[in-house]
Design a protein around this motif. Structure first.
Motif, PDB file in Angstrom:
ATOM      1  N   VAL A 276       0.820  -1.217   0.000  1.00 46.23           N
ATOM      2  CA  VAL A 276       0.000   0.000   0.000  1.00 46.23           C
ATOM      3  C   VAL A 276       0.856   1.270   0.000  1.00 46.23           C
ATOM      4  CG1 VAL A 276      -1.642   1.294   1.435  1.00 46.23           C
ATOM      5  CG2 VAL A 276      -1.994  -1.139   1.029  1.00 46.23           C
ATOM      6  N   LYS A 277       2.023   1.201   0.620  1.00 49.11           N
ATOM      7  CA  LYS A 277       2.870   2.401   0.703  1.00 49.11           C
ATOM      8  C   LYS A 277       3.269   2.933  -0.671  1.00 49.11           C
ATOM      9  CE  LYS A 277       6.381  -0.068   2.679  1.00 49.11           C
ATOM     10  NZ  LYS A 277       6.249  -1.451   2.185  1.00 49.11           N
ATOM     11  N   SER A 278       3.289   2.086  -1.667  1.00 49.54           N
ATOM     12  CA  SER A 278       3.769   2.545  -2.974  1.00 49.54           C
ATOM     13  C   SER A 278       2.789   3.520  -3.625  1.00 49.54           C
ATOM     14  CB  SER A 278       4.057   1.363  -3.901  1.00 49.54           C
ATOM     15  OG  SER A 278       2.881   0.609  -4.113  1.00 49.54           O
TER      16      SER A 278
ATOM     17  N   GLY B 124      14.842  -5.799  -0.259  1.00 51.40           N
ATOM     18  CA  GLY B 124      15.041  -4.459  -0.815  1.00 51.40           C
ATOM     19  C   GLY B 124      14.073  -4.188  -1.946  1.00 51.40           C
ATOM     20  N   SER B 125      14.181  -3.001  -2.482  1.00 51.00           N
ATOM     21  CA  SER B 125      13.242  -2.553  -3.498  1.00 51.00           C
ATOM     22  C   SER B 125      14.009  -2.264  -4.790  1.00 51.00           C
ATOM     23  CB  SER B 125      12.565  -1.293  -2.976  1.00 51.00           C
ATOM     24  OG  SER B 125      11.410  -0.998  -3.688  1.00 51.00           O
ATOM     25  N   GLN B 126      13.280  -2.187  -5.888  1.00 49.55           N
ATOM     26  CA  GLN B 126      13.896  -1.953  -7.207  1.00 49.55           C
ATOM     27  C   GLN B 126      15.035  -2.961  -7.447  1.00 49.55           C
ATOM     28  OE1 GLN B 126      12.869  -0.679  -9.753  1.00 49.55           O
ATOM     29  NE2 GLN B 126      14.551  -0.249 -11.087  1.00 49.55           N
TER      30      GLN B 126
ATOM     31  N   GLY C 297       8.342  -7.850  -1.379  1.00 53.48           N
ATOM     32  CA  GLY C 297       8.167  -7.214  -2.697  1.00 53.48           C
ATOM     33  C   GLY C 297       9.520  -7.016  -3.333  1.00 53.48           C
ATOM     34  N   GLY C 298       9.651  -5.936  -4.070  1.00 49.94           N
ATOM     35  CA  GLY C 298      10.986  -5.559  -4.531  1.00 49.94           C
ATOM     36  C   GLY C 298      11.288  -5.752  -5.999  1.00 49.94           C
ATOM     37  N   ILE C 299      10.407  -6.413  -6.756  1.00 48.71           N
ATOM     38  CA  ILE C 299      10.746  -6.612  -8.176  1.00 48.71           C
ATOM     39  C   ILE C 299      10.909  -5.247  -8.840  1.00 48.71           C
ATOM     40  CG2 ILE C 299      10.147  -7.792 -10.331  1.00 48.71           C
ATOM     41  CD1 ILE C 299       7.987  -9.284  -8.829  1.00 48.71           C
TER      42      ILE C 299
ATOM     43  N   LEU D 203       3.222 -12.602  -2.018  1.00 45.53           N
ATOM     44  CA  LEU D 203       4.075 -11.597  -2.666  1.00 45.53           C
ATOM     45  C   LEU D 203       3.607 -10.235  -2.162  1.00 45.53           C
ATOM     46  CD1 LEU D 203       3.723 -12.761  -6.402  1.00 45.53           C
ATOM     47  CD2 LEU D 203       5.279 -13.673  -4.680  1.00 45.53           C
ATOM     48  N   GLU D 204       4.537  -9.312  -2.028  1.00 42.96           N
ATOM     49  CA  GLU D 204       4.185  -7.952  -1.568  1.00 42.96           C
ATOM     50  C   GLU D 204       4.652  -6.905  -2.577  1.00 42.96           C
ATOM     51  OE1 GLU D 204       6.185  -7.500   2.162  1.00 42.96           O
ATOM     52  OE2 GLU D 204       4.910  -8.921   3.205  1.00 42.96           O
ATOM     53  N   PRO D 205       4.211  -7.001  -3.806  1.00 45.54           N
ATOM     54  CA  PRO D 205       4.710  -6.056  -4.805  1.00 45.54           C
ATOM     55  C   PRO D 205       4.059  -4.685  -4.683  1.00 45.54           C
ATOM     56  CG  PRO D 205       3.053  -7.456  -5.786  1.00 45.54           C
ATOM     57  CD  PRO D 205       3.192  -7.912  -4.362  1.00 45.54           C
ATOM     58  N   GLY D 206       4.836  -3.656  -4.841  1.00 50.34           N
ATOM     59  CA  GLY D 206       4.297  -2.309  -4.906  1.00 50.34           C
ATOM     60  C   GLY D 206       4.693  -1.732  -6.258  1.00 50.34           C
ATOM     61  N   ARG D 207       5.954  -1.384  -6.349  1.00 46.13           N
ATOM     62  CA  ARG D 207       6.471  -0.726  -7.550  1.00 46.13           C
ATOM     63  C   ARG D 207       6.133  -1.500  -8.837  1.00 46.13           C
ATOM     64  NH1 ARG D 207      11.175   2.464  -7.093  1.00 46.13           N
ATOM     65  NH2 ARG D 207      11.663   1.235  -5.249  1.00 46.13           N
ATOM     66  N   PHE D 208       6.293  -2.837  -8.799  1.00 45.76           N
ATOM     67  CA  PHE D 208       6.062  -3.622 -10.010  1.00 45.76           C
ATOM     68  C   PHE D 208       4.642  -3.405 -10.531  1.00 45.76           C
ATOM     69  CE2 PHE D 208       4.534  -7.434 -12.164  1.00 45.76           C
ATOM     70  CZ  PHE D 208       5.485  -7.572 -13.153  1.00 45.76           C
TER      71      PHE D 208
ATOM     72  N   LEU E 288       9.330  13.189  -4.904  1.00 43.87           N
ATOM     73  CA  LEU E 288      10.563  13.343  -4.136  1.00 43.87           C
ATOM     74  C   LEU E 288      11.715  12.484  -4.653  1.00 43.87           C
ATOM     75  CD1 LEU E 288      11.840  14.594  -1.551  1.00 43.87           C
ATOM     76  CD2 LEU E 288      10.864  12.693  -0.252  1.00 43.87           C
ATOM     77  N   ARG E 289      11.400  11.470  -5.424  1.00 47.21           N
ATOM     78  CA  ARG E 289      12.417  10.462  -5.763  1.00 47.21           C
ATOM     79  C   ARG E 289      13.688  11.033  -6.396  1.00 47.21           C
ATOM     80  NH1 ARG E 289      12.112   6.483  -8.614  1.00 47.21           N
ATOM     81  NH2 ARG E 289      12.895   4.993  -7.096  1.00 47.21           N
ATOM     82  N   PRO E 290      13.596  11.970  -7.345  1.00 47.50           N
ATOM     83  CA  PRO E 290      14.852  12.505  -7.904  1.00 47.50           C
ATOM     84  C   PRO E 290      15.707  13.180  -6.829  1.00 47.50           C
ATOM     85  CG  PRO E 290      13.012  13.012  -9.352  1.00 47.50           C
ATOM     86  CD  PRO E 290      12.417  12.470  -8.082  1.00 47.50           C
TER      87      PRO E 290
ATOM     88  N   LEU F 160      15.607  12.749  -3.468  1.00 43.74           N
ATOM     89  CA  LEU F 160      16.019  11.888  -2.357  1.00 43.74           C
ATOM     90  C   LEU F 160      16.997  10.798  -2.775  1.00 43.74           C
ATOM     91  CD1 LEU F 160      15.617  11.372   0.678  1.00 43.74           C
ATOM     92  CD2 LEU F 160      13.692   9.906   0.126  1.00 43.74           C
ATOM     93  N   TYR F 161      16.748  10.197  -3.925  1.00 45.26           N
ATOM     94  CA  TYR F 161      17.588   9.065  -4.339  1.00 45.26           C
ATOM     95  C   TYR F 161      18.439   9.369  -5.565  1.00 45.26           C
ATOM     96  CZ  TYR F 161      13.689   6.796  -1.871  1.00 45.26           C
ATOM     97  OH  TYR F 161      12.711   6.461  -0.983  1.00 45.26           O
ATOM     98  N   GLY F 162      18.306  10.569  -6.109  1.00 53.66           N
ATOM     99  CA  GLY F 162      18.938  10.839  -7.404  1.00 53.66           C
ATOM    100  C   GLY F 162      18.289   9.973  -8.477  1.00 53.66           C
TER     101      GLY F 162
ATOM    102  N   ALA G  26       4.559   4.756  -8.520  1.00 54.61           N
ATOM    103  CA  ALA G  26       4.957   4.195  -7.217  1.00 54.61           C
ATOM    104  C   ALA G  26       5.835   5.184  -6.475  1.00 54.61           C
ATOM    105  CB  ALA G  26       5.713   2.881  -7.417  1.00 54.61           C
ATOM    106  N   TYR G  27       5.552   5.377  -5.196  1.00 57.69           N
ATOM    107  CA  TYR G  27       6.346   6.270  -4.340  1.00 57.69           C
ATOM    108  C   TYR G  27       6.404   7.684  -4.925  1.00 57.69           C
ATOM    109  CZ  TYR G  27       7.516   1.621  -2.737  1.00 57.69           C
ATOM    110  OH  TYR G  27       7.413   0.320  -2.296  1.00 57.69           O
ATOM    111  N   GLY G  28       5.341   8.068  -5.592  1.00 54.07           N
ATOM    112  CA  GLY G  28       5.221   9.418  -6.126  1.00 54.07           C
ATOM    113  C   GLY G  28       4.328  10.196  -5.179  1.00 54.07           C
TER     114      GLY G  28
END
Ligand code: LLP
Length: 405
Positions: free
Chosen positions: A45-47, A187-189, A224-226, A258-263, A297-299, A301-303, A360-362
């Motif tokens: 859900v967080k994604s 992990g993610s991604q 998750g993490g794919i 499975l706990e996929p978010g981003r995928f 925030l992703r650019p 925070l994470y580049g 995701a995470y936007g």
């Protein structure tokens, strides 16, 4: 083809757009890869926590992976069945634990021995048994960005294998705890299969050990993490992913979670922002847009890299480009959506930038920094658009403070 220009005209800018048909395809792809096995796809859900997005996965028979009681309540509100909801996270409060037990969700993921004791205590006070799972940290390098790596002992998540065995043995004996699941998430991604395979193998061996102790683990939760494609990444196919996990499990009788978010949601989301101004500081070209780090925030925070498409209302040549930073109006040098990106020379005020793979995470990581209202969210389904969250107004932003002045 999505008509981004029309959507901005209709709903304003900036804006998040979600292609629900894409979400559904991704869900179906995962389900197909695990066909023939007992499977629960618990959407992270967080994604993307929008109620309509969660509801869409509920309709497909999905569950929910939640990391706060707020997320659990969102999942329930959106129609996810309680027996398909998991509650994870390194720091659950007593109130959260209590509510999770009362709401009778599938299980609570334990992340430390101390937490186990608190869950036992809360369960005892309620006079109800708590179903639990243990998040095991396999100490395997997922080979991803350090901020989203979770499977090494240096990360705060989960417990090591020996500790997990102690927790399971204690829980089996406890009147108030019922161990039903075994969980890992490294992990993610993730774009490499081998760390997932190695972790599944390690945790699969632990599963066999627990079964030999007559601890009846029913759920093997692989997290998750794919990873997805943001640029030119070579990602993991659902088929290979499934094969890696299934080969470890052999004929063990468990339900795979499975706990996929981003995928599920990253590539089907778009962040639309409009050009305000162009400026130069010395030789450096800046395009100032109306979207900012508080929206995506992703650019910052994470580049992170997000591909950007340029759309103009005017009849201009978009082929000639020069390097520019695409920046927002926020008072931080770290406020950018892209750095040193080739941007058409002819773009000007009102042209639209489509920031891709922003589902995701936007929005879920967005904030009100600089007293900026969060933007509207739009669903697209079978070619039809509909609003699923209103743009926040100034009144929304001050509603909880206004009465105190
Ligand atoms: N399960 C657990 C226990 C998790 O911690 C996460 C993500 C997921 C599932 C879902 O992972 P996914 O399938 O989405 O990779 N904000 C970062 C990502 C943080 C991920 C946190 N945990 C970003 O924008 O890249």
């Amino acid at each position: 083809m999505i008509n981004f220009k029309n959507l901005v005209e209709k709903y304003g800018s900036p804006l998040y757009i979600y292609d629900f048909n894409h979400f559904n395809e991704r869900f179906a792809e995962l389900r197909k890869a695990f066909r023939g096995n007992k499977l629960l796809i618990a959407y992270a859900v967080k994604s993307n926590s929008n109620l309509s997005v969660i509801k869409n996965f509920a309709k497909l028979g999905g569950g929910a992976d939640c990391v706060s009681i707020g997320e659990v309540k969102r999942a329930l509100k959106a129609g996810i069945e309680k027996y398909r909801i998991i509650f994870s996270g390194v720091g659950k409060s007593d109130n959260e634990i209590r509510e999770a037990i009362e709401r009778d969700i599938l299980f609570i993921n334990i992340e430390s021995e101390a937490e186990m004791l608190r869950i036992e205590n809360v369960a005892k006070n309620l006079g109800r048994e708590a179903r639990i799972s243990v998040r095991v940290n396999p100490n395997i390098d997922p080979q991803t960005h350090p901020y989203i790596s979770t499977g090494l002992h240096e990360n705060k998540f989960g417990v090591d294998i020996e500790t997990s065995k102690r927790i399971y043995i204690y829980a089996k004996r406890s009147e108030w705890l019922k161990p039903v699941g075994l969980h890992f998430h490294i992990g993610s991604q993730l774009t490499k299969l081998s760390p997932i395979r190695d972790s599944a193998e390690k945790i699969g061996n632990l599963l066999r050990h627990l079964k030999s102790l007559e601890i009846d683990i029913k759920f093997f939760d692989v997290g998750g993490g794919i990873g997805v494609k943001y640029c030119d990444e070579v990602t993991i196919s659902p088929k290979d992913y499934a094969e890696a996990i299934l080969s470890v499990l052999g004929n063990l009788d468990v339900t795979i979670i499975l706990e996929p978010g981003r995928f599920l949601v990253a590539n089907g989301g778009y962040f639309l922002t409009s050009v305000l101004y162009e400026k130069k500081n010395g030789n450096k070209r800046f395009i100032v847009v109306d979207g900012a780090m508080n929206d995506l925030l992703r650019p910052s925070l994470y580049g992170a890299f997000h591909d950007i498409e340029f759309i103009s209302n005017k009849d201009i040549d978009l082929s000639e480009k020069s390097s520019a930073d695409i920046v927002g109006p926020i008072c931080e040098s770290g406020d950018f959506l892209a750095k040193n990106r080739d941007v058409p020379v002819a773009i000007s005020h009102g042209d639209i930038f489509v920031v891709k793979s922003a589902g995701a995470y936007g929005f879920s990581m967005s904030s009100n920094y600089n007293t900026r209202g969060r933007v509207a969210e739009i669903a697209l389904e079978n070619g039809v658009d509909r609003i699923i969250r209103d743009r926040e107004t100034f009144e929304d932003l001050i509603a909880l403070e206004d009465k105190y002045i």
